[in-house]
Every structure is written in C-alpha cells, then in structure tokens.
Design a protein around this motif. Structure first.
Motif, PDB file in Angstrom:
ATOM      1  N   GLN A  53      -5.340  10.751   8.593  1.00  0.00           N
ATOM      2  CA  GLN A  53      -6.307  10.341   7.568  1.00  0.00           C
ATOM      3  C   GLN A  53      -5.832  10.661   6.151  1.00  0.00           C
ATOM      4  O   GLN A  53      -6.086   9.900   5.230  1.00  0.00           O
ATOM      5  N   GLN A  81      -4.640   7.125  -9.802  1.00  0.00           N
ATOM      6  CA  GLN A  81      -4.597   8.584  -9.743  1.00  0.00           C
ATOM      7  C   GLN A  81      -3.959   9.100  -8.460  1.00  0.00           C
ATOM      8  O   GLN A  81      -3.934  10.302  -8.220  1.00  0.00           O
ATOM      9  N   GLY A  82      -3.504   8.177  -7.629  1.00  0.00           N
ATOM     10  CA  GLY A  82      -2.938   8.604  -6.347  1.00  0.00           C
ATOM     11  C   GLY A  82      -3.984   9.182  -5.416  1.00  0.00           C
ATOM     12  O   GLY A  82      -3.693   9.988  -4.554  1.00  0.00           O
ATOM     13  N   GLN A  94      -6.223   7.220  -3.605  1.00  0.00           N
ATOM     14  CA  GLN A  94      -6.808   6.227  -2.708  1.00  0.00           C
ATOM     15  C   GLN A  94      -6.976   6.800  -1.306  1.00  0.00           C
ATOM     16  O   GLN A  94      -6.112   7.502  -0.814  1.00  0.00           O
ATOM     17  N   GLY A  95      -8.118   6.499  -0.712  1.00  0.00           N
ATOM     18  CA  GLY A  95      -8.380   6.967   0.648  1.00  0.00           C
ATOM     19  C   GLY A  95      -9.081   8.316   0.701  1.00  0.00           C
ATOM     20  O   GLY A  95      -9.564   8.714   1.749  1.00  0.00           O
ATOM     21  N   TYR A 117     -11.092   0.879  -6.204  1.00  0.00           N
ATOM     22  CA  TYR A 117      -9.869   1.161  -5.434  1.00  0.00           C
ATOM     23  C   TYR A 117      -8.686   1.349  -6.374  1.00  0.00           C
ATOM     24  O   TYR A 117      -7.917   2.303  -6.247  1.00  0.00           O
ATOM     25  N   SER A 161       2.597   7.470  -7.241  1.00  0.00           N
ATOM     26  CA  SER A 161       1.970   8.618  -7.890  1.00  0.00           C
ATOM     27  C   SER A 161       2.315   9.933  -7.188  1.00  0.00           C
ATOM     28  O   SER A 161       1.847  10.989  -7.590  1.00  0.00           O
ATOM     29  N   LEU A 162       3.125   9.872  -6.136  1.00  0.00           N
ATOM     30  CA  LEU A 162       3.413  11.105  -5.390  1.00  0.00           C
ATOM     31  C   LEU A 162       4.557  11.910  -5.983  1.00  0.00           C
ATOM     32  O   LEU A 162       4.574  13.137  -5.913  1.00  0.00           O
ATOM     33  N   VAL A 195      -6.063   4.321  -7.022  1.00  0.00           N
ATOM     34  CA  VAL A 195      -4.610   4.124  -6.911  1.00  0.00           C
ATOM     35  C   VAL A 195      -3.909   4.722  -8.131  1.00  0.00           C
ATOM     36  O   VAL A 195      -2.887   5.399  -8.021  1.00  0.00           O
ATOM     37  N   LYS A 215       0.832  -1.213   0.000  1.00  0.00           N
ATOM     38  CA  LYS A 215       0.000   0.000   0.000  1.00  0.00           C
ATOM     39  C   LYS A 215       0.860   1.254   0.000  1.00  0.00           C
ATOM     40  O   LYS A 215       0.507   2.256  -0.609  1.00  0.00           O
ATOM     41  N   GLY A 244      -6.155  -2.018   1.450  1.00  0.00           N
ATOM     42  CA  GLY A 244      -5.395  -2.104   0.201  1.00  0.00           C
ATOM     43  C   GLY A 244      -4.212  -3.039   0.257  1.00  0.00           C
ATOM     44  O   GLY A 244      -3.432  -3.102  -0.680  1.00  0.00           O
ATOM     45  N   SER A 283      -2.799   8.009   5.331  1.00  0.00           N
ATOM     46  CA  SER A 283      -2.937   6.657   5.899  1.00  0.00           C
ATOM     47  C   SER A 283      -2.205   5.620   5.058  1.00  0.00           C
ATOM     48  O   SER A 283      -1.803   4.586   5.564  1.00  0.00           O
ATOM     49  N   HIS A 284      -1.997   5.917   3.777  1.00  0.00           N
ATOM     50  CA  HIS A 284      -1.303   4.935   2.939  1.00  0.00           C
ATOM     51  C   HIS A 284       0.215   5.032   3.068  1.00  0.00           C
ATOM     52  O   HIS A 284       0.931   4.277   2.422  1.00  0.00           O
ATOM     53  N   GLU A 294       2.026   1.556  -3.705  1.00  0.00           N
ATOM     54  CA  GLU A 294       0.954   1.984  -4.611  1.00  0.00           C
ATOM     55  C   GLU A 294       0.670   3.476  -4.479  1.00  0.00           C
ATOM     56  O   GLU A 294       0.316   4.147  -5.442  1.00  0.00           O
ATOM     57  N   PHE A 295       0.830   3.988  -3.282  1.00  0.00           N
ATOM     58  CA  PHE A 295       0.573   5.409  -3.056  1.00  0.00           C
ATOM     59  C   PHE A 295       1.767   6.256  -3.509  1.00  0.00           C
ATOM     60  O   PHE A 295       1.597   7.278  -4.185  1.00  0.00           O
TER      61      PHE A 295
END
Lengths: 368, 543
Positions: free
Chosen positions: A282, B408-409, B411-412, B402, A223-224, B406, A216, B521, A285-286, A219-220
């Motif tokens: 929040q 598109q970044g 998620q959440g 989900y 794209s950052l 992801v 997770k 996830g 969280s990823h 995956e986050f």
C-alpha cells in the motif's frame, strides 16, 4: 522486445564475450546499438579501482565544459583511457568526436569523507555534468563511479566494437561483470540516455519489455530522489525503484520483487509476513510495475540479479559453469559463450522467482 | 363563454402533460389509483358524438356525459412524469409528455423555494463520455485475458504511510514491524454510497444491504456500503454483517446515539467511518428529511420526534479543517481504538485541493480517505436552487487533487474516492475505470443503486420527488402502502447482477491495457477528442 544479457565471472573477461552473448539473439530492431556497463575492472583500470571513473561521450566543446567543471570542483584527473579503434569508413556507428573514460581523485576536502557523502558527491557531479552537456546537446555522461565503466553508442554493435577495438583481446579492458544490451529505443526517440543499462550510485539495471505503469512510476519517482531524472525509457523506473528500495529505504533485496510485482492480496492474506507485505504494497503502490518485463541488475556489492514480471511475459535464462555464469534473454546466446556448460542446470526463473548470483558465483534462488 | 383568468395555473403551465386516449381507455381506474401525486382524476366530460345504431346508417348527433381521466390543474398536483400510469395501464391509453413550453419554474415558487429530491437537471453534461481508453496493448506489450488472468481489483480505505515512515526494522534479510500503522482496509473500488434510512425506505435500504452482504458472502466481491446519516438497525450493528458497512456521521449526528450504545455489543468492527462534511448535490447545505418521511421507525432509529429533520450545514463547532482533524478524526478513531479507518466526504468545490492538502499535511496522519462528491450527486431532499445552481464538477476536481498530491510525492497516502453522477448513464464500470486512471482510488455510486431498485428519476426533470414521501416506486418513501410496491429481493438481485457485470467490465477494461492491478493515476491510458478536456486533465488529445 529487446534482448538483454549479463556475464559474471570469477576471472576478468573481455567485452567481446558480451558481444558473442548478444549477437546470436538478434531479432527485429536488435543490434541497433551497443550499451554495456562493466564493473569490477581489471586491465588498465585495475590500479584505480577506488577512484571514480567518468564515462562520457561528447563534442570537443563538451569535453572542454567537463574539464572546466571538474577542475573548478577540485577533481584531479589521474588516469585516462582513450579507445583507439579502427575508425574506418563504412562503419555503422553514429560516433561522437570524444569518448572520455577518465579516473579522478576526489577533491581534497572529500579525502576523509564518509561513504554516503562521497556517493552524493559523485551523483551530484554526474547530474551537474549532464545538465551542462544537455544545454547545447554537447554530450552524454553515463556514469561516474569507482570501478564502473559505461559505453553506449548507436549503430551496429559489430561495427561499434570495431570502432572501439573491442574485438581484440589485448587485456586493456577487462571486468568480472558486464551488463549488456544491443538495441536502441524502439518506442520513443532514439537518444543515448534511453539505451539500457542504466546506472545510478553503484546500481546497474537493464530491462526488456514494456512497463505499462511508466506514467505513475515516473510521477512518483520524480519526487523521491533528485537522482531520479531523465525518464527517457520506461525501464529506468526499474532502476530507480531498485535504488530506492535498497539504497534509500535500506530494505533487504528480497523486498524489491515485492515492490515491483506485489503478490495478489489473496496470496498475501495467507502469508506469515502479511503485515509487512501489505504495508509495502500500500505504501509503494505507485512503484508497482505492470506489463511484460525481465530485469537484470548488478548491485554495488557485486551481486547480480534477475527477475520477471508477475505474469512471466518475457523470457530469461541463467546458466554457466564454475567460473562464469551468464544471464540472457535467449539461450542461444549462452550456447555461444558457454557451450560446454551443463545445460540441465540452466535456470529459467518463473514469474515469482528471484535469482541472485554472488561474486563467488553462488546462485541463490527464492520465490517472493 | 367562460372567462379566462390567465393567472390560473392550468395543466399546460406544468412540466408534464398527460396524454390520454379515451378510445383506448376501459376506465379500469388503475392509473388514478396508482398515481401517488394525485395528478389525474376521473371526471365526467360532456362530449358531442355522432352515433349510428341501426342496421342502415342513421347518424345522429348526441350529447353525452362520459367518464374520462383528466390531469388536474394547479402546481400542488403537478404530474412529475414518473410514468407509473403508463406502466400500469393495460391498454396504453395514458402517458406523460414533457411540456416544452412549461412555466413550471414560475408557478412552483409559491412563497418558498422549490424543494425536491433527485439530482441537478441543469448540469448533466458528461466529461467522462468524451474520454476513451485509447492506450491499448498492441505489439509492444500483450493485452491480458480478462477471463483467464487474475486481476487485483481492490482499493485502499485508510491512511497509507509513506514508505520512509513505516515502522520497519531490518535484520539484513527480513523486515519486521516494530510499531503500529494506521488501519487500511482493501475493499472493492466501488462503494455503495451513503443513502440513509429515512431518505430511503427501510425496504430499499435493506435491498442495498442485502446485495452488499450477498456480493461479499457468495461472490467474494468486497463491496462496502455506507449507512448514510441516520443510523442503522441495531440488529445489524450487532451482527457479523457490520463489517460490510461504513458508518456515516454527518452534521446532524442522527443515529449516533444508538450506534454508540451498540458499540459494546458489536461483534466485528465496521468497515470504516465516513464523516460527511458536505454533499455534491447541495453543497453548503445540511441534510434535510421532511416530516412527511419521518415515520415511526425513523423516529426510533434517529431518536427524534416527527418533524422536519434539518442537519446544520456544518458540524457544530467545526470552523476549520484543523479542528476537524483534531476533534472529529481523533474522537472517531479513538471510539474504535484506532482499528477502523476514518475518512471524510466533502462536496467538490473550488477549495477541494486546499482541503486535500491540509489533510495530506496533517501531522497525525489519521485521515483515511478523501471522498469528493460532485455536482451531479443525488439527494433525498434539497432546495432546487442548490441542486441546479451550486456545486462543482467532480472529474477535474478529483484530478486536481491527485495532481496536487503528485506534486508533493504524496499520491496514495490519503485515498481519493470520487462520486456524484458516476454511473449516470448506466455505465458505472467505464466511469469508475476512467476516474481511476485519472487518479481516483475508487468511486462511490448512489442513484444508480436506486435506479436498479426501480427508481425512474433522471437528469431531465423526471420524477425527482424523493422529498415528497410520495415516491411512486416505494424507494424514497416511508408510506407502508407505497413501500409494498418494492420487491426487496428482486431489487437486491438487480444490484447484485449489475455489480457482477460491472466487475466483469472492469476486467474487460484492465485486460486490453495489460494491467492486472488497478491503474490508479495511469492517465496515459486515456485519450479525448475534446481539446479543452485534454488540456485540463493532462491527457492526450486525439482526432
């Protein structure tokens, strides 16, 4: 688990100190490699502290590819150190033909560029070189940054040191900070990029443990930022989060711990900074990590930092004297390089604690 | 000899046949009294019997008229297999048996579609049972101790901003908030799903409500329940307990007149607002409350006369997602002065990802949750053709949503909640956990709750008579005599006890993978022996 370590000193010291810190800690699959990042260099590189230093290992073809690229992009080489070690038979090292540690001058049109622009250029150049070298497996580029040198190789660290002549304290290679680790990847394929410490835009990090939120996080992070690549090891997540929190979001360092190991909601509820901590938890969280981990990081401003997972499932100790401080997975390493320190002052950070050592060796500790 | 008319609907044409053992029957009449469907009756049958009454064997044949229990012919009184007769019979003399040669689907369509409640009976396959938690902490990292360690089992309900948009100001060592952020409530990752007063009897709704309050007050498990469309008691709205309730608004807007009137007297905010666009059991169809169930108190709460209450399939004037964002969300947010998160519930559909993308990209950032309801969801009343032949499976659809986030970044940012058949086999913790690993923030359960109250319906055509007003367990009826069959306290207790077990089971699933907070996830924790499932969901195939 692998052992990790770091030394920070007011006076430049030699990489053999890092080896003495690590070798006594050998267990299991340890000592299957050697990787270190040196920052705030002295010796040969002292004169070029403001010039980006390229650290890479490659084939002959790879060296040519890099030279061509750098030339085409107007980087001018100004200094190069070629490690001349003892290439004797029988050494346990999977050496590559070429090791390049070369300072470059910025392209002409970057002379007056601002800090952010230069940082972006250096990272993009490194990523471009990585891509070129990766294509036919022609080599590995570890860092391209002023005043930072990275060496990584597979094999027995003692033999690697022999190969690179790291046992001889000749004053060539010196630094005030070294972050070090002596183990190749044990979970996945052994690739040089998977060996910590990892480096990105002035941030160095190594971690010992298992980040069970790897998927997770990855995956986050993908794209950052375009610099968040590779993911050969689940420990890279820690570096990218560190970079994101400090470099991209520009948040104060204390929030790094709140991102990777947030407080339980119940505790947040009773905090005066509840609103901030809840928002952070929040929104990011990823980027939370789980599993047993200890982290050692070296920041662009020269601060060194360590912290642990939220259950303190991996050890770490900080100790030293007025001149030198070291962070180590196990205290036996400290005992070898700093036998005369006041051991009663050793710090064993707890699961909520962050320890930062400034360049003046001031030790800051706080609970998240 | 009687002439057979083959078009006559007899009991052996129906889905269920009553097996009756006259020798065990004492003619107490309980089964006939208890059968709410009038499927059985007492009749006298002519029987030929051989009897011997003397001291020596002296068999003689006699013709007798004996009272027996007999299944009625005709679709109107068809047995639904609920088994209440069997439950009450002291002598085990009677029970329903599934008729494998039923002609029920042919004989039940007398000029109009078959209407029933319950769930789909044709799509009860279980993807989640083909998945196991296969990434166990061994050596590389330690498992946690489900009894000793602390676990954060909470999920967001509300719009989460990306970190770059948080109104933070830094003085170098501290961050301070310089503006407002959308409201987010962290609640238990299992929501008691929206079942209205009307669909449920007031007593059954009360049981769910009691259980919710008890779990919060006594066990500090922050479960929230959704009111369902149709409002809720004013006393409850004006009490402290409103904070445990997510108010629902659906296309009929039933009950909102009273909700709006109660607003000035509300002591606390509700836990959230859930705008229902559609539901998984009957996607594209509006809510339906047959007149049989529109009792006086339902008329009062909803402000309607006794009639079939049919919510339109769409919210009036809602013709696009953009409009839903601009009108529904803004007005609902504004109604509670932007203190209460507003989420949306849609039936899972081939278009779910598009809907989710639209919501994610909404510049107002006020959608506080995307609830996806799958084909295995339940309903109080629907056309059978909708239940069995429309809808979409929720597992892959939630995963698709989900992964779209992801990519598109994002998620959440809009929490994903999934429901529809979760907990169908009684293992809600495992279902919830697997959905969470696949990307859901939480799940919602409905049928399971009423099954804990005593509902006997299932996916194999048993009972599913929620629409008739004749619910044999007193759960989905407004008939006061039937409602008395429901012991509210016991029903609430069952829900509480089940939830406590579920909470322990969630820990038992988190501990071996070494996670102290929910692994949203964390698809790497799951494996499957089904290659197609592995490919679709992007999890490891094992054999």
């Amino acid at each position: 688990m692998c052992r990790i370590g770091a030394i920070k000193s007011k006076v430049p010291f030699h990489p053999s100190e890092a080896l003495y810190l690590m070798l006594p800690q050998q267990e299991g699959h340890d000592n299957s490699g050697f990787a270190m990042v040196m920052q705030d260099l002295a010796g040969l590189f002292a004169k070029y502290k403001d010039k980006p230093l390229l650290s890479l290992a490659c084939t002959q073809k790879g060296a040519k590819l890099v030279e061509d690229y750098m030339e085409a992009h107007n980087f001018r080489p100004i200094f190069e150190w070629i490690p001349r070690g003892k290439r004797q038979p029988g050494l346990d090292i999977k050496a590559l033909p070429y090791y390049i540690f070369r300072n470059y001058d910025y392209p002409e049109h970057y002379r007056n560029a601002g800090q952010a622009e230069r940082e972006a250029l250096l990272m993009d150049t490194r990523l471009a070189l990585r891509k070129i070298l990766e294509k036919d497996d022609q080599g590995y580029v570890y860092s391209f940054w002023p005043d930072v040198l990275t060496l990584k190789e597979i094999g027995d660290p003692r033999d690697i040191a022999t190969y690179f002549n790291l046992w001889e304290k000749n004053g060539d290679l010196m630094a005030k900070n070294i972050v070090v680790q002596c183990r190749q990847n044990t979970n996945y394929d052994i690739v040089r990029y998977a060996a910590h410490p990892f480096f990105l835009q002035g941030y160095t990090l190594c971690a010992n443990g298992e980040n069970t939120f790897y998927t997770k996080n990855k995956e986050f992070q993908k794209s950052l930022h375009r610099g968040y690549v590779g993911f050969e090891s689940d420990s890279q997540n820690f570096l990218y989060t560190l970079h994101y929190v400090l470099h991209e979001l520009k948040w104060p360092i204390k929030y790094y711990k709140h991102v990777i190991t947030p407080l339980p909601f119940e505790e947040i509820e009773h905090r005066p900074d509840k609103a901030q901590l809840t928002a952070i938890r929040q929104s990011l969280s990823h980027l939370e990590i789980n599993g047993p981990n200890t982290i050692i990081a070296l920041l662009p401003n020269g601060n060194m930092m360590t912290c642990c997972d939220s259950k303190k499932l991996r050890p770490v100790v900080v100790g030293g004297d007025d001149t030198t401080l070291a962070i180590s997975s196990e205290v036996c390493g400290l005992n070898v390089i700093l036998p005369n320190r006041d051991k009663s002052k050793d710090i064993y950070p707890n699961e909520r604690e962050v320890v930062v050592i400034t360049p003046e060796l001031e030790v800051q500790r706080w609970k998240q | 000899m009687e002439t057979v008319k083959t078009q006559d609907v007899t009991f052996n044409d129906l889905n269920w046949k009553i097996e009756y053992d006259a020798d065990r029957c004492t003619m107490c009449g309980s089964c006939v009294a208890v059968c709410t469907f009038g499927a059985i009756e007492v009749v006298a049958e002519r029987r030929s019997k051989t009897v011997s009454k003397g001291h020596q064997p002296d068999p003689t044949q006699q013709h007798q008229a004996v009272p027996v229990i007999k299944q009625k012919n005709g679709a109107a009184n068809a047995c639904v297999g609920c088994g209440i007769c069997e439950k009450i019979c002291p002598n085990r003399a009677i029970h329903p048996v599934r008729n494998t040669d039923s002609r029920g689907t042919l004989v039940s369509r007398s000029g109009s579609p078959i209407k029933r409640g319950g769930r789909t009976n044709l799509n009860a396959d279980r993807t989640l049972d083909k998945i196991v938690v296969g990434r166990i902490s061994q050596m590389t990292d330690p498992s946690l101790d489900s009894e000793r360690h602390t676990f954060d089992i909470l999920a967001p309900f509300g719009r989460v901003l990306p970190a770059t948009e948080l109104p933070f100001q830094s003085d170098g060592s501290e961050l301070s908030l310089t503006g407002k952020t959308p409201p987010v409530n962290w609640i238990y990752p299992v929501i008691f799903s929206d079942m209205s007063i009307g669909a449920l009897s007031t007593r059954a709704w009360e049981a769910v409500s009691l259980a919710t309050a008890y779990l919060n007050e006594k066990h500090h498990i922050p479960v929230r329940m959704s009111s369902g469309e149709g409002g809720m008691p004013v006393k409850l709205m004006e009490s402290e307990y409103l904070k445990y309730t997510i108010l629902q608004i659906a296309s009929g807007h039933f009950g909102w007149n009273r909700i709006i009137k109660a607003m000035p007297r509300m002591k606390v905010d509700p836990a959230g607002i859930l705008i229902k666009i559609g539901q998984g059991a009957k996607p594209g169809d509006g809510g339906l409350l047959p007149a049989a169930k529109v009792a006086e108190h339902v008329q009062a709460i909803r402000g309607v006369p006794k009639a079939d209450l049919m919510s339109p399939p769409n919210h009036q004037g809602l013709y696009s997602i953009e409009e839903s964002v601009q009108k529904m969300f803004l007005s609902m947010n504004a109604a509670f002065k932007f203190r209460v998160p507003v989420a949306i519930k849609c039936a899972a559909s081939a278009t779910s990802v598009s809907v989710y993308n639209n919501l994610l990209r909404d510049p107002y950032k006020i959608c506080g949750g995307f609830f996806i309801d799958g084909i295995q969801g339940g309903t109080g009343a629907a056309n059978e053709v909708s239940l069995d032949h429309t809808g979409h499976h929720v597992v892959s659809k939630m995963r698709d949503c989900y992964l779209a986030a992801v990519k598109q970044g994002r998620q959440g940012q809009i929490p994903l909640w999934a429901g529809g058949g979760l907990g169908m086999t009684g293992n809600a913790a495992a279902d919830a956990f697997k959905m969470i690993c696949l990307g859901a923030n939480g799940v919602f359960i409905g049928k399971l709750l009423i099954q804990l109250c005593g509902c006997v319906g299932n996916e194999h055509g048993r009972c599913n008579s929620c629409s008739t007003g004749k619910c044999p367990t007193g759960i989905c009826t407004q008939d006061p005599r039937l409602v008395k069959r429901l012991d509210v306290d016991k029903a609430a207790q069952n829900i509480v006890e089940y939830t406590l077990a579920l909470d322990s089971e969630l820990r038992k699933l988190m501990a071996p993978i070494g996670n102290s907070s929910l692994p949203v996830g964390r698809s790497d924790a799951l494996v499957t022996t089904d290659n197609a499932v592995a490919n679709k969901l992007g999890i490891q195939y094992v054999c």
